[in-house]
Design a protein around this motif. Sequence first.
Motif, PDB file in Angstrom:
ATOM      1  N   ASN A 282       0.806  -1.215   0.000  1.00  0.00           N
ATOM      2  CA  ASN A 282       0.000   0.000   0.000  1.00  0.00           C
ATOM      3  C   ASN A 282       0.845   1.274   0.000  1.00  0.00           C
ATOM      4  O   ASN A 282       0.789   2.066  -0.938  1.00  0.00           O
ATOM      5  CB  ASN A 282      -0.960   0.012   1.205  1.00  0.00           C
ATOM      6  CG  ASN A 282      -1.990  -1.084   1.136  1.00  0.00           C
ATOM      7  OD1 ASN A 282      -2.659  -1.260   0.125  1.00  0.00           O
ATOM      8  ND2 ASN A 282      -2.119  -1.850   2.202  1.00  0.00           N
ATOM      9  N   LEU A 283       1.642   1.451   1.067  1.00  0.00           N
ATOM     10  CA  LEU A 283       2.374   2.709   1.232  1.00  0.00           C
ATOM     11  C   LEU A 283       3.339   2.987   0.081  1.00  0.00           C
ATOM     12  O   LEU A 283       3.328   4.085  -0.500  1.00  0.00           O
ATOM     13  CB  LEU A 283       3.139   2.693   2.561  1.00  0.00           C
ATOM     14  CG  LEU A 283       2.322   2.822   3.848  1.00  0.00           C
ATOM     15  CD1 LEU A 283       3.254   2.774   5.058  1.00  0.00           C
ATOM     16  CD2 LEU A 283       1.532   4.115   3.862  1.00  0.00           C
ATOM     17  N   PHE A 284       4.192   2.023  -0.255  1.00  0.00           N
ATOM     18  CA  PHE A 284       5.208   2.258  -1.281  1.00  0.00           C
ATOM     19  C   PHE A 284       4.597   2.471  -2.666  1.00  0.00           C
ATOM     20  O   PHE A 284       4.963   3.424  -3.362  1.00  0.00           O
ATOM     21  CB  PHE A 284       6.221   1.105  -1.319  1.00  0.00           C
ATOM     22  CG  PHE A 284       7.020   0.952  -0.045  1.00  0.00           C
ATOM     23  CD1 PHE A 284       6.958   1.904   0.973  1.00  0.00           C
ATOM     24  CD2 PHE A 284       7.857  -0.137   0.152  1.00  0.00           C
ATOM     25  CE1 PHE A 284       7.697   1.771   2.152  1.00  0.00           C
ATOM     26  CE2 PHE A 284       8.596  -0.278   1.322  1.00  0.00           C
ATOM     27  CZ  PHE A 284       8.506   0.675   2.327  1.00  0.00           C
ATOM     28  N   PRO A 285       3.654   1.605  -3.100  1.00  0.00           N
ATOM     29  CA  PRO A 285       3.035   1.861  -4.400  1.00  0.00           C
ATOM     30  C   PRO A 285       2.307   3.208  -4.459  1.00  0.00           C
ATOM     31  O   PRO A 285       2.416   3.935  -5.444  1.00  0.00           O
ATOM     32  CB  PRO A 285       2.049   0.690  -4.553  1.00  0.00           C
ATOM     33  CG  PRO A 285       2.620  -0.395  -3.701  1.00  0.00           C
ATOM     34  CD  PRO A 285       3.205   0.317  -2.521  1.00  0.00           C
ATOM     35  N   THR A 286       1.564   3.546  -3.383  1.00  0.00           N
ATOM     36  CA  THR A 286       0.826   4.810  -3.358  1.00  0.00           C
ATOM     37  C   THR A 286       1.775   5.999  -3.440  1.00  0.00           C
ATOM     38  O   THR A 286       1.489   6.999  -4.112  1.00  0.00           O
ATOM     39  CB  THR A 286      -0.023   4.905  -2.070  1.00  0.00           C
ATOM     40  OG1 THR A 286      -0.945   3.813  -2.044  1.00  0.00           O
ATOM     41  CG2 THR A 286      -0.790   6.210  -2.033  1.00  0.00           C
ATOM     42  N   ALA A 287       2.924   5.912  -2.771  1.00  0.00           N
ATOM     43  CA  ALA A 287       3.897   7.003  -2.787  1.00  0.00           C
ATOM     44  C   ALA A 287       4.379   7.301  -4.204  1.00  0.00           C
ATOM     45  O   ALA A 287       4.692   8.447  -4.544  1.00  0.00           O
ATOM     46  CB  ALA A 287       5.088   6.662  -1.893  1.00  0.00           C
ATOM     47  N   LEU A 288       4.396   6.281  -5.044  1.00  0.00           N
ATOM     48  CA  LEU A 288       4.875   6.445  -6.421  1.00  0.00           C
ATOM     49  C   LEU A 288       3.740   6.612  -7.422  1.00  0.00           C
ATOM     50  O   LEU A 288       3.958   6.613  -8.630  1.00  0.00           O
ATOM     51  CB  LEU A 288       5.733   5.242  -6.811  1.00  0.00           C
ATOM     52  CG  LEU A 288       7.006   5.050  -5.958  1.00  0.00           C
ATOM     53  CD1 LEU A 288       7.677   3.741  -6.310  1.00  0.00           C
ATOM     54  CD2 LEU A 288       7.964   6.205  -6.167  1.00  0.00           C
ATOM     55  N   GLY A 289       2.511   6.729  -6.899  1.00  0.00           N
ATOM     56  CA  GLY A 289       1.364   6.929  -7.780  1.00  0.00           C
ATOM     57  C   GLY A 289       0.757   5.646  -8.302  1.00  0.00           C
ATOM     58  O   GLY A 289      -0.160   5.671  -9.119  1.00  0.00           O
ATOM     59  N   PHE A 290       1.249   4.500  -7.828  1.00  0.00           N
ATOM     60  CA  PHE A 290       0.688   3.204  -8.229  1.00  0.00           C
ATOM     61  C   PHE A 290      -0.224   2.724  -7.113  1.00  0.00           C
ATOM     62  O   PHE A 290       0.177   1.945  -6.260  1.00  0.00           O
ATOM     63  CB  PHE A 290       1.802   2.185  -8.464  1.00  0.00           C
ATOM     64  CG  PHE A 290       2.628   2.446  -9.681  1.00  0.00           C
ATOM     65  CD1 PHE A 290       2.422   1.741 -10.848  1.00  0.00           C
ATOM     66  CD2 PHE A 290       3.617   3.415  -9.655  1.00  0.00           C
ATOM     67  CE1 PHE A 290       3.194   1.983 -11.969  1.00  0.00           C
ATOM     68  CE2 PHE A 290       4.403   3.663 -10.771  1.00  0.00           C
ATOM     69  CZ  PHE A 290       4.180   2.949 -11.938  1.00  0.00           C
ATOM     70  N   HIS A 291      -1.439   3.196  -7.098  1.00  0.00           N
ATOM     71  CA  HIS A 291      -2.376   2.816  -6.039  1.00  0.00           C
ATOM     72  C   HIS A 291      -2.658   1.321  -6.121  1.00  0.00           C
ATOM     73  O   HIS A 291      -2.728   0.743  -7.207  1.00  0.00           O
ATOM     74  CB  HIS A 291      -3.654   3.637  -6.147  1.00  0.00           C
ATOM     75  CG  HIS A 291      -3.406   5.100  -5.986  1.00  0.00           C
ATOM     76  ND1 HIS A 291      -3.157   5.698  -4.776  1.00  0.00           N
ATOM     77  CD2 HIS A 291      -3.302   6.093  -6.912  1.00  0.00           C
ATOM     78  CE1 HIS A 291      -2.936   6.988  -4.946  1.00  0.00           C
ATOM     79  NE2 HIS A 291      -3.025   7.247  -6.241  1.00  0.00           N
ATOM     80  N   SER A 292      -2.801   0.709  -4.946  1.00  0.00           N
ATOM     81  CA  SER A 292      -2.865  -0.754  -4.868  1.00  0.00           C
ATOM     82  C   SER A 292      -3.916  -1.355  -5.810  1.00  0.00           C
ATOM     83  O   SER A 292      -3.715  -2.435  -6.343  1.00  0.00           O
ATOM     84  CB  SER A 292      -3.151  -1.178  -3.424  1.00  0.00           C
ATOM     85  OG  SER A 292      -4.352  -0.567  -2.956  1.00  0.00           O
TER      86      SER A 292
END
Length: 455
Positions: A282-292
């Motif tokens: 969740n956190l890492f993908p969202t930080a890069l704009g790749f929402h889960s």
Amino acid sequence: KKNIWINNGKKQEIFSKHNLYEWLTSICYKLYKLTPKFKNELINKQFLSGPINTARKHLIRALLSNEHHEDLGFNKDKFPPEKAIYVSLLKQSGVHQKNNKLGYYELNSPPNHSDLIQLWNRSERFLKSSLSNKRNLFELYKILDSSPFKLKKGLIDFWIPIFLIAKKEDFALFHVDGGFVPFITEDTIDLIHKKPQNFLIKSYEVTSLKVNLLESYKELVQIGDSGINGTKSTFLSIFANFLKFQRGLKKYSLKTNNLSSQAIKLREAISAAKDPEDALFNLFPTALGFHSLSIKDDVKVLSSFTDHIQSAIREIRDSYDELLNRIEKQIINSFYCSSDDFKQYKSEIISKTSDVNSSLLGKSQNIFYKRLISPLDDRASWIKSVADRALGGKSIDELLDEEEPLLMNNIKELSMSLIKAGKIHNFNTNSKNEKLISFGFFRENGDFVDDTAII
């Protein structure tokens, strides 16, 4: 004749001491029906002696370092207490066994006929119960201390650390204050032994979607498959690598904003991460704009995610080196060096300041000069040494973005002062009756005049 004996609402006639003992024994077997039969007088007691506690530490050390060796690597000709405990608790019970397919020994579920199978199964159920929420490890101690197990405290103090080591790939360990514990070490086990209530555990269920995403992470942190480590091992190892990466950064890299927005958001996500599952999925993908929700079973999406996170990590990791590069460029320009090769421009600087008489310099200039001509032959260490002096003694490892212009200006001014000092010292050394001075001023129109005069 004067006593009435009642158990579970039923009156029992007692005719003798032997009859009483038999009745109490039958009650105990009903209440504690899962208590394993374990014949080892060293640990099957309520309180362990000092030497046996030491043996416990030696056994844990052997498990952590030699789990995949026969007999944990114990000397075949010697029989210390920890080996005796190993034989009765792990070897004869079948908990430590050889994996014939892979060819190494491992801690695993004992065979069904083992006296410890029920204990193992209950411990596993406790782990599985932490899938949705973290559970305090002390709860497992209480479970094994009460019905239907009622283990002696000495046996519990051995069993739980051993079980945690055996299942270390299947759960994440957390300290109530320190957060995620990436690796189970001897020190970690010692802390658990002293205060198990300070630790929480959480299990994870890795779905097919998450496995695909894990493959992208594996490529990133270069964790391969092996017979020893499974999917969950990879899962926790990946997160541990991110924490290791963060803890290895300079303070500058943890604070600077001279990064892309994606790199800054990923750095903040790593710092804020408390749970491996939430962080990786969740956190890492969202930080890069790749929402889960958008990370589907799509090779292109996962490949793009890998590229973005690689780029962000590289940017964060290289931020300190980029700072060194900017400082190096300022030093080269300030001394008007013709080369950007470390050995060559350093040689140029030493040559251009060869006429400097350090005994005539002020304190700041003198320290700066000595660091310039120091015998340090490591480029990064030399640049840091020079820059630390230009910053007034503060380490550039902790440099704030707002301080960088001041640092660059100080390098320029200190460098110019040494060049001028060298010329002045050379002239004055070779002149008996004259003295050279250097001065500078601004004209009314804003032009700067830099000149010298001979007195």
